[in-house]
Scaffold this active site. Structure first.
Site, PDB file in Angstrom:
ATOM      1  N   GLU A 184      -3.661   0.510  -8.837  1.00  0.00           N
ATOM      2  CA  GLU A 184      -2.563   1.447  -9.051  1.00  0.00           C
ATOM      3  C   GLU A 184      -1.346   0.644  -9.515  1.00  0.00           C
ATOM      4  OE1 GLU A 184      -3.398   5.083  -5.893  1.00  0.00           O
ATOM      5  OE2 GLU A 184      -2.445   3.283  -5.101  1.00  0.00           O
ATOM      6  N   HIS A 240      -1.204  -2.408  -7.084  1.00  0.00           N
ATOM      7  CA  HIS A 240      -1.933  -2.173  -5.835  1.00  0.00           C
ATOM      8  C   HIS A 240      -3.440  -2.294  -6.071  1.00  0.00           C
ATOM      9  CE1 HIS A 240      -3.088   0.772  -2.400  1.00  0.00           C
ATOM     10  NE2 HIS A 240      -3.031  -0.465  -1.967  1.00  0.00           N
ATOM     11  N   SER A 295       0.825  -1.210   0.000  1.00  0.00           N
ATOM     12  CA  SER A 295       0.000   0.000   0.000  1.00  0.00           C
ATOM     13  C   SER A 295       0.855   1.255   0.000  1.00  0.00           C
ATOM     14  CB  SER A 295      -0.873   0.037   1.250  1.00  0.00           C
ATOM     15  OG  SER A 295      -1.660  -1.115   1.337  1.00  0.00           O
ATOM     16  N   ASN A 334      -3.885   6.206  -1.071  1.00  0.00           N
ATOM     17  CA  ASN A 334      -3.614   6.208   0.370  1.00  0.00           C
ATOM     18  C   ASN A 334      -2.935   7.492   0.840  1.00  0.00           C
ATOM     19  OD1 ASN A 334      -4.881   3.816   0.871  1.00  0.00           O
ATOM     20  ND2 ASN A 334      -3.056   2.568   0.586  1.00  0.00           N
TER      21      ASN A 334
END
Ligand SMILES: NC(=O)c1ccc[n+]([C@@H]2O[C@H](COP(=O)([O-])OP(=O)(O)OC[C@H]3O[C@@H](n4cnc5c(N)ncnc54)[C@H](O)[C@@H]3O)[C@@H](O)[C@H]2O)c1
Length: 283
Positions: free
Chosen positions: A152, A140, A119, A190
């Protein structure tokens, strides 16, 4: 580079979800967990989930059988030797992931792509543990992987264009919408999401509002599908602290400094949905 055989390392929340996505989109999947029983339990859970989809008329029985037949559980890393793409989804801890890349580097075929579902952690750190840092990339997925559209794709400084293109094509073959983003902690989602989640914990700790009202407010006021505390429970509080720590390490922004309550909850074993207790209780 054509990807037909995919290895998944780690059968937690994300490893299980990615295995389902890859198998449903026609890839052969080798699912590796440290214990065979864990990998087998993930396949059993997949069987149950497919049976539910058949019962609801969303899937033909024949398709469900074919998906299941494509997933092979194992506890042996060596079984990943002939995979075209290996995605690791083990605990969010850099030294654990680096060690895994050292082992995968020896086991996997020379032209395999090695990917991490991290992450936040630096993809280049994992790439540099291998002999082919040009064939290492971040991929991701989001939680729950079978439902969330986004992937991602994160090239390290060393990643070749050919690898990026192959991973983007794989994400599309899985029915996902990939975006390409630089190897910076938290990537896009994130990096933007976690200050908000962290500040929701700060607000709870300050006694500004109850857990229910904080979540109700963000659902009703911003049209978010779930509130921040429920989302933290879904992500896992241990994973959330690891994400915040990696973000803080890189940017030194106080908004990324994990709120003490969050850290104490992890110490107490209150990890969210996966442990049955987080900001809410789950049975
Ligand atoms: N939870 C999320 O919402 C989310 C979303 C996207 C990406 N991720 C990333 O996915 C990865 C896995 O997260 P998760 O939520 O599935 O966590 P999880 O806690 O559900 O699963 C972690 C897995 O790692 C394994 N593991 C733990 N220690 C290990 C070790 N020393 N060596 C090998 N395996 C080990 C566990 O057995 C388990 O299978 C992390 O990198 C995380 O950042 C998580």
């Amino acid at each position: 580079m054509t990807i037909t055989r995919v290895g998944i390392v780690g059968s937690g929340i994300m490893g299980s979800g990615i295995a389902e996505v890859a198998a449903k989109s026609g890839h052969d999947v080798v699912l590796r967990s440290r214990r065979l029983t864990s990998a087998e339990a993930t396949v059993a859970a997949l069987e149950k989930s497919l049976a539910k989809q058949v019962a609801k008329g969303k899937l033909e029985q024949g398709e469900a059988d074919a998906v299941l037949a494509r997933v092979v559980p194992t506890e042996k890393l060596n079984d990943l030797a002939d995979c075209d793409l290996v995605i690791e989804s083990v605990v969010e801890d850099l030294s654990t992931k680096k060690q895994l890349f050292i082992e995968l580097n020896h086991i996997c075929k020379d032209d395999a792509i090695l990917a991490t579902n991290t992450s936040t952690l630096p993809v280049v750190e994992m790439a540099m543990e291998t002999h082919h840092p040009d064939r290492v990339c971040g991929v991701h997925f989001f939680n729950p992987a079978p439902m969330m559209a986004l992937v991602e794709v994160v090239p390290a400084l060393t990643t070749s264009r050919e690898t990026i293109d192959a991973v983007m094509a794989f994400a599309e073959a899985c029915g996902k919408t990939p975006v390409e983003v630089k190897d910076r902690a938290g990537f896009i989602v994130n990096a933007l999401l976690f200050p908000y989640l962290n500040n929701a914990v700060r607000m709870l700790e300050a006694g500004t509002a109850s857990r229910e009202d904080i979540d109700k407010a963000m659902k009703g006021g911003c049209n978010f599908p779930m509130g921040p505390l429920a989302l933290l429970d879904l992500v896992g509080l241990d994973t959330s602290v690891a994400i915040l720590d990696a973000l803080y390490d890189e940017f030194r922004d106080p908004n990324y400094a994990a709120i003490p309550l969050l850290r104490r909850m992890v110490t107490a074993g209150h990890l969210g949905r996966k442990s049955g207790q987080g900001f809410y209780e789950y049975s």
